[in-house]
Write a protein that holds these residues in place. Structure first.
Motif, PDB file in Angstrom:
ATOM      1  N   ALA A  31       1.069  -1.119  -0.111  1.00 56.47           N
ATOM      2  CA  ALA A  31      -0.096  -0.093  -0.003  1.00 56.47           C
ATOM      3  C   ALA A  31       1.057   1.157   0.000  1.00 56.47           C
ATOM      4  O   ALA A  31       1.100   1.764   0.800  1.00 56.47           O
ATOM      5  N   MET A  32       1.556   1.362  -1.053  1.00 54.71           N
ATOM      6  CA  MET A  32       2.587   2.519  -1.325  1.00 54.71           C
ATOM      7  C   MET A  32       1.937   3.960  -1.301  1.00 54.71           C
ATOM      8  O   MET A  32       0.956   4.426  -1.981  1.00 54.71           O
ATOM      9  N   LEU A  33       2.309   4.859  -0.458  1.00 58.50           N
ATOM     10  CA  LEU A  33       2.193   6.096  -0.464  1.00 58.50           C
ATOM     11  C   LEU A  33       3.393   7.232  -0.312  1.00 58.50           C
ATOM     12  O   LEU A  33       4.467   6.589   0.123  1.00 58.50           O
ATOM     13  N   THR A  34       3.317   8.283  -0.903  1.00 62.30           N
ATOM     14  CA  THR A  34       4.463   9.174  -0.768  1.00 62.30           C
ATOM     15  C   THR A  34       4.299  10.328   0.013  1.00 62.30           C
ATOM     16  O   THR A  34       2.992  11.054  -0.462  1.00 62.30           O
ATOM     17  N   THR A  35       5.122  10.780   0.815  1.00 57.92           N
ATOM     18  CA  THR A  35       5.022  12.053   1.546  1.00 57.92           C
ATOM     19  C   THR A  35       6.355  12.929   1.182  1.00 57.92           C
ATOM     20  O   THR A  35       7.159  12.389   1.126  1.00 57.92           O
TER      21      THR A  35
ATOM     22  N   ARG B 277       0.845  -0.263   4.933  1.00 60.50           N
ATOM     23  CA  ARG B 277       0.499  -1.231   5.800  1.00 60.50           C
ATOM     24  C   ARG B 277       1.284  -1.279   7.245  1.00 60.50           C
ATOM     25  O   ARG B 277       0.767  -1.883   8.228  1.00 60.50           O
ATOM     26  N   LEU B 278       2.405  -1.011   7.099  1.00 55.41           N
ATOM     27  CA  LEU B 278       3.121  -1.118   8.236  1.00 55.41           C
ATOM     28  C   LEU B 278       3.424   0.515   8.868  1.00 55.41           C
ATOM     29  O   LEU B 278       3.557   0.374   9.903  1.00 55.41           O
ATOM     30  N   VAL B 279       3.691   1.183   8.108  1.00 62.70           N
ATOM     31  CA  VAL B 279       3.950   2.748   8.494  1.00 62.70           C
ATOM     32  C   VAL B 279       2.970   3.569   8.459  1.00 62.70           C
ATOM     33  O   VAL B 279       2.421   3.721   7.304  1.00 62.70           O
ATOM     34  N   ASP B 280       2.538   4.164   9.533  1.00 55.92           N
ATOM     35  CA  ASP B 280       1.460   5.044   9.564  1.00 55.92           C
ATOM     36  C   ASP B 280       1.942   6.553   8.928  1.00 55.92           C
ATOM     37  O   ASP B 280       2.987   6.800   9.011  1.00 55.92           O
ATOM     38  N   GLY B 281       1.094   7.384   8.615  1.00 56.35           N
ATOM     39  CA  GLY B 281       1.279   8.609   8.108  1.00 56.35           C
ATOM     40  C   GLY B 281       2.309   9.484   9.214  1.00 56.35           C
ATOM     41  O   GLY B 281       3.116  10.193   8.913  1.00 56.35           O
ATOM     42  N   LYS B 282       1.746   9.361  10.375  1.00 53.38           N
ATOM     43  CA  LYS B 282       2.555  10.047  11.227  1.00 53.38           C
ATOM     44  C   LYS B 282       3.978   9.775  11.472  1.00 53.38           C
ATOM     45  O   LYS B 282       4.878  10.587  11.654  1.00 53.38           O
ATOM     46  N   GLU B 283       4.069   8.420  11.598  1.00 54.16           N
ATOM     47  CA  GLU B 283       5.459   8.123  11.467  1.00 54.16           C
ATOM     48  C   GLU B 283       6.338   8.500  10.248  1.00 54.16           C
ATOM     49  O   GLU B 283       7.545   8.884  10.323  1.00 54.16           O
ATOM     50  N   ALA B 284       5.782   8.330   9.116  1.00 55.92           N
ATOM     51  CA  ALA B 284       6.564   8.532   7.863  1.00 55.92           C
ATOM     52  C   ALA B 284       6.750  10.145   7.752  1.00 55.92           C
ATOM     53  O   ALA B 284       7.765  10.632   7.481  1.00 55.92           O
ATOM     54  N   VAL B 285       5.870  11.036   8.137  1.00 60.73           N
ATOM     55  CA  VAL B 285       6.132  12.412   8.182  1.00 60.73           C
ATOM     56  C   VAL B 285       7.186  12.858   9.614  1.00 60.73           C
ATOM     57  O   VAL B 285       8.048  13.425   9.273  1.00 60.73           O
ATOM     58  N   THR B 286       7.112  11.991  10.723  1.00 56.33           N
ATOM     59  CA  THR B 286       8.233  12.234  11.653  1.00 56.33           C
ATOM     60  C   THR B 286       9.538  11.967  10.947  1.00 56.33           C
ATOM     61  O   THR B 286      10.481  12.601  11.370  1.00 56.33           O
TER      62      THR B 286
END
Length: 403
Positions: free
Chosen positions: A198-202, A375-384
């Protein structure tokens, strides 16, 4: 004695490949350790070298699919280079050419003048003079007998239809080349990563002023001490390691229904080669100095581009850094390097106006892109994670104290 040239082992998961190119010709005299052929597999491209010197005899042609351990040539150690052939003696001038030379030397000024005016070659005229010499009269007679030149026919006026350029042949507009095994594997992995994760980019942006100033200030001393330049990649590698420690969810992967948490920091570095994108791994980045990281990156990139990378060099990374900025990329959404859960994309540094302390100033800015498996990394963790990288680059002193 004949030595067999075999396809060397590449790792347990590689059982075959394509002998894509011979670097020597069949029957050549080769030296020990000389590169002989290029082998393409679905994971790496490597070279085979000669174990001894001698005359090589091919057993398979370029483009053949071969198995690990298969004999592809033999080297006859008893054979030696053939002595160079002595140059052939210069051919004696033929009787005809000697005659022509004599005839040319005997031409009178009048004959040469008429030859220039009429275009008649004296060598083609039968001479009536002494010893067959061509006389003025012979040249005048030959000139009268020469047929008048035909005037060139006027070019036909092209019709509107004829003036249109004809379409180029299909063969000149297209070529078809079979994809290499490495390129096929890269394609499959990229598509698989998009289908399975479930790929997402920030995104974020980083002010490169502090790092650029440090490099400018200490570059000469750094090179003198370490024999390598201080680049941007060592700063970003150290920043990534610190961010992985602060946000451990990014340093993990999914294996079926299990989360595998990594406690080491082997960072993959994307390298562009003629064969395709390769991602060698820099081991134990948390314990390496900036100089060590720069050296390891340089060595890995050289091995990849020289086709000397091994399967072991590509395995075990926990996170990937890819730098499209070296090609001028402003912004991109990098694709995950499975089974890793995140990848950081770096981009070109451009001067842009930014607001700082209530004022508009011009700063060297870079866009950062973090693609991750949601699936593993939430948005908060990615942004942090991305903010941690940004803070470390904008204030490199953080890397010294681990803040």
């Amino acid at each position: 004695m004949a030595i067999e040239v075999k396809i060397p082992p590449m790792g347990e998961s590689i059982t075959s490949g394509v002998l894509s190119k011979w670097h020597v010709k069949d029957g050549d005299i080769v030296k020990k350790d000389q590169p002989l052929f290029e082998l393409e597999t679905d994971k790496i491209t490597s070279e085979g070298t000669a174990e001894s010197a001698g005359k090589i005899t091919f057993k398979v042609a370029a483009g053949t699919e071969v198995k690990i351990g298969q004999v592809v040539a033999s080297i006859d150690e008893a054979a030696s280079a053939a002595p160079a052939a002595a140059p052939a003696p210069a051919a004696a001038p033929s009787e005809a050419s000697a005659k022509e030379g004599a005839k040319s030397d005997a031409q009178s000024p009048a004959v040469r003048r008429l030859a220039a005016e009429t275009g008649v070659d004296p060598a083609s005229v039968e001479g009536s003079g002494k010893a067959g010499r061509v006389t003025k009269g012979d040249m005048l007679a030959a000139g009268e007998a020469k047929p008048a030149e035909k005037a060139p026919a006027p070019a036909p006026t092209p019709s509107p239809q004829a003036s249109r350029p004809s379409p180029a042949p299909t063969g000149e507009r297209q070529t078809r080349v079979t994809m290499t095994k490495l390129r096929q594997t890269i394609a499959k992995r990229l598509v698989s990563a998009q289908h399975e994760a479930a790929m997402l980019t920030t995104f974020n942006e980083v002010d490169m002023s502090a790092v650029m100033e440090l490099r400018k200030k200490y570059q000469d001393d750094f090179v003198k001490k370490n024999g390598v330049k201080l680049g941007f990649m060592s700063f970003f590698t150290k920043a990534v390691v610190q961010a992985l420690k602060d946000v451990p969810a990014v340093n993990a992967r999914i294996d079926g229904d299990t989360i595998v948490q990594n406690h080491y920091y082997d960072v993959s570095m994307a390298v562009s080669t003629e064969k395709g994108l390769m991602v060698p791994v820099i081991r134990n980045c948390d314990s390496l100095s900036m100089a060590d990281i720069e050296k390891e990156i340089g060595n890995a990139a050289k091995k990849a581009r020289d086709g000397k990378i091994t399967l072991a060099d590509l395995e075990g990374g926990v996170f990937t850094i890819t730098n499209g900025g070296i090609f001028g990329s402003m912004l991109s959404t990098p694709i995950l390097n499975a089974p890793q859960s995140a990848i950081l994309g770096l981009h070109a540094i451009n001067e842009r106006p930014v607001a700082l302390n209530g004022q508009v100033v011009i700063r060297p800015m870079m866009y950062l892109a973090l693609s991750y498996d949601h699936r593993l990394v939430d948005g908060k963790e990615a942004v942090t994670f991305l903010v941690k990288v940004k803070q470390a680059i904008e204030d490199p002193a953080r890397l010294l104290i681990g803040a």
